[in-house]
Scaffold this motif. Sequence first.
Motif, PDB file in Angstrom:
ATOM      1  N   ASP A   4      40.862  41.535  38.186  1.00  0.00           N
ATOM      2  CA  ASP A   4      39.731  42.472  38.247  1.00  0.00           C
ATOM      3  C   ASP A   4      39.801  43.324  39.499  1.00  0.00           C
ATOM      4  O   ASP A   4      39.538  44.530  39.463  1.00  0.00           O
ATOM      5  CB  ASP A   4      38.415  41.694  38.217  1.00  0.00           C
ATOM      6  N   ALA A   5      40.149  42.683  40.633  1.00  0.00           N
ATOM      7  CA  ALA A   5      40.255  43.439  41.886  1.00  0.00           C
ATOM      8  C   ALA A   5      41.374  44.464  41.799  1.00  0.00           C
ATOM      9  O   ALA A   5      41.267  45.576  42.333  1.00  0.00           O
ATOM     10  CB  ALA A   5      40.496  42.480  43.050  1.00  0.00           C
ATOM     11  N   GLY A   6      42.468  44.081  41.081  1.00  0.00           N
ATOM     12  CA  GLY A   6      43.574  45.018  40.934  1.00  0.00           C
ATOM     13  C   GLY A   6      43.186  46.253  40.148  1.00  0.00           C
ATOM     14  O   GLY A   6      43.480  47.375  40.548  1.00  0.00           O
ATOM     15  N   TRP A   7      42.480  46.038  39.028  1.00  0.00           N
ATOM     16  CA  TRP A   7      42.056  47.184  38.226  1.00  0.00           C
ATOM     17  C   TRP A   7      40.961  47.995  38.922  1.00  0.00           C
ATOM     18  O   TRP A   7      40.870  49.206  38.732  1.00  0.00           O
ATOM     19  CB  TRP A   7      41.589  46.728  36.851  1.00  0.00           C
ATOM     20  N   LEU A   8      40.149  47.312  39.738  1.00  0.00           N
ATOM     21  CA  LEU A   8      39.169  48.050  40.533  1.00  0.00           C
ATOM     22  C   LEU A   8      39.869  48.980  41.507  1.00  0.00           C
ATOM     23  O   LEU A   8      39.458  50.140  41.682  1.00  0.00           O
ATOM     24  CB  LEU A   8      38.268  47.074  41.299  1.00  0.00           C
ATOM     25  N   SER A   9      40.958  48.482  42.110  1.00  0.00           N
ATOM     26  CA  SER A   9      41.712  49.332  43.037  1.00  0.00           C
ATOM     27  C   SER A   9      42.352  50.504  42.307  1.00  0.00           C
ATOM     28  O   SER A   9      42.484  51.599  42.863  1.00  0.00           O
ATOM     29  CB  SER A   9      42.783  48.512  43.767  1.00  0.00           C
ATOM     30  N   VAL A  10      42.732  50.289  41.027  1.00  0.00           N
ATOM     31  CA  VAL A  10      43.280  51.392  40.235  1.00  0.00           C
ATOM     32  C   VAL A  10      42.228  52.471  40.022  1.00  0.00           C
ATOM     33  O   VAL A  10      42.477  53.672  40.200  1.00  0.00           O
ATOM     34  CB  VAL A  10      43.809  50.883  38.876  1.00  0.00           C
ATOM     35  N   LEU A  11      41.022  52.047  39.644  1.00  0.00           N
ATOM     36  CA  LEU A  11      39.942  53.015  39.412  1.00  0.00           C
ATOM     37  C   LEU A  11      39.597  53.773  40.691  1.00  0.00           C
ATOM     38  O   LEU A  11      39.385  54.993  40.669  1.00  0.00           O
ATOM     39  CB  LEU A  11      38.707  52.292  38.872  1.00  0.00           C
ATOM     40  N   VAL A  12      39.541  53.034  41.812  1.00  0.00           N
ATOM     41  CA  VAL A  12      39.252  53.684  43.088  1.00  0.00           C
ATOM     42  C   VAL A  12      40.378  54.635  43.460  1.00  0.00           C
ATOM     43  O   VAL A  12      40.144  55.743  43.978  1.00  0.00           O
ATOM     44  CB  VAL A  12      39.023  52.636  44.193  1.00  0.00           C
ATOM     45  N   ALA A  13      41.630  54.210  43.192  1.00  0.00           N
ATOM     46  CA  ALA A  13      42.774  55.072  43.509  1.00  0.00           C
ATOM     47  C   ALA A  13      42.746  56.349  42.679  1.00  0.00           C
ATOM     48  O   ALA A  13      43.070  57.434  43.175  1.00  0.00           O
ATOM     49  CB  ALA A  13      44.075  54.308  43.275  1.00  0.00           C
ATOM     50  N   ILE A  14      42.360  56.234  41.400  1.00  0.00           N
ATOM     51  CA  ILE A  14      42.264  57.430  40.557  1.00  0.00           C
ATOM     52  C   ILE A  14      41.164  58.344  41.071  1.00  0.00           C
ATOM     53  O   ILE A  14      41.339  59.574  41.145  1.00  0.00           O
ATOM     54  CB  ILE A  14      42.007  57.036  39.092  1.00  0.00           C
ATOM     55  N   LEU A  15      40.021  57.758  41.439  1.00  0.00           N
ATOM     56  CA  LEU A  15      38.918  58.559  41.976  1.00  0.00           C
ATOM     57  C   LEU A  15      39.326  59.238  43.279  1.00  0.00           C
ATOM     58  O   LEU A  15      39.128  60.454  43.451  1.00  0.00           O
ATOM     59  CB  LEU A  15      37.702  57.679  42.211  1.00  0.00           C
ATOM     60  N   GLY A  16      39.907  58.459  44.205  1.00  0.00           N
ATOM     61  CA  GLY A  16      40.340  59.045  45.467  1.00  0.00           C
ATOM     62  C   GLY A  16      41.426  60.074  45.267  1.00  0.00           C
ATOM     63  O   GLY A  16      41.425  61.132  45.905  1.00  0.00           O
TER      64      GLY A  16
END
Length: 307
Positions: A4-16
């Motif tokens: 979950d933390a990994g996919w959260l980082s993906v979403l944040v990375a896409i947003l950033g």
Amino acid sequence: MEGDAGWLSVLVAILGGAIRVSTPYLFVSLGETLTEKGGRVNLGLEGVLVMGAMTGYATAVLTGEPWFGVLVAGCAGAMLSLVHGLICSLPRVNDIAVGIALFIFGTGLAFFLGKAFINPSAPRLPSISLGGWSDVPQIRSALEINVLFLVGLALALFIAWGLRNTRWGLVLRTVGDSSEAAEALGYRVNRVRIAGTVAGGFLSGIGGSYLSLYFPGTWNEGLSSGQGLMAVTLVIFARWDPIRCFYASLLFGGATALGPALQTVGITANYYLYGAAPYFLTLGLLIYSSSRQHALAGAPGEVSISR
């Protein structure tokens, strides 16, 4: 939990990534919106973008002042666009052909003059960190917001307001919708169009300086990947609306950030396919904008490849 933390980082990375990558799209699309609102099309903005990147970087190297580089980049873009505006003001000159020539000339001149600045390092533009709440370096890096992004957002709001509520906005839209009506009202059509083109070039040059002075933050001949040309598609998709240009720029930025974001969780297969996402998006938007229901909806009346 780790997944979950990994996919959260993906979403944040896409947003950033969307915020970082969208800034050049935003400035170029706002510039092209001003140009086309006056009834002129400038396909040379890719050359203007690259010239802005080179002059901004070179100025920052020579002076040590990145913000001065941004100003010089805008002025360089304005000068190139002035040439476009003056040539297109001549009788029986096609905007599209002149734009393509400006594209080739601008990129070639930037590559020639920028040879000496490929290796030197320039100071970068400052950023605002919004990720201090996280201990994950990737999240902190993704949430570093450059000041130019906020400036672009403010400009989108200002231009949208100005086009609807100010005299210069009314004049520009009148010239772009009907040159005959504008002349009957006593407006100098060519002067207004040149002013709109120059203003658009200034904003596009600033977008180029972002590429070299912040992200990716260097100068080389492969710096731009067609953002200037894709921004023209973005303007059509946004229906010549500055606020929609902002949202569409984020969409393009997110598509560009998709591949690197997936790499953060170990998805490396088909990386080059993900890297082509912005170009697939451009093609899809062109098809969408060419449909019977959406073709040229909201376009200024004087914008035509036949003029």
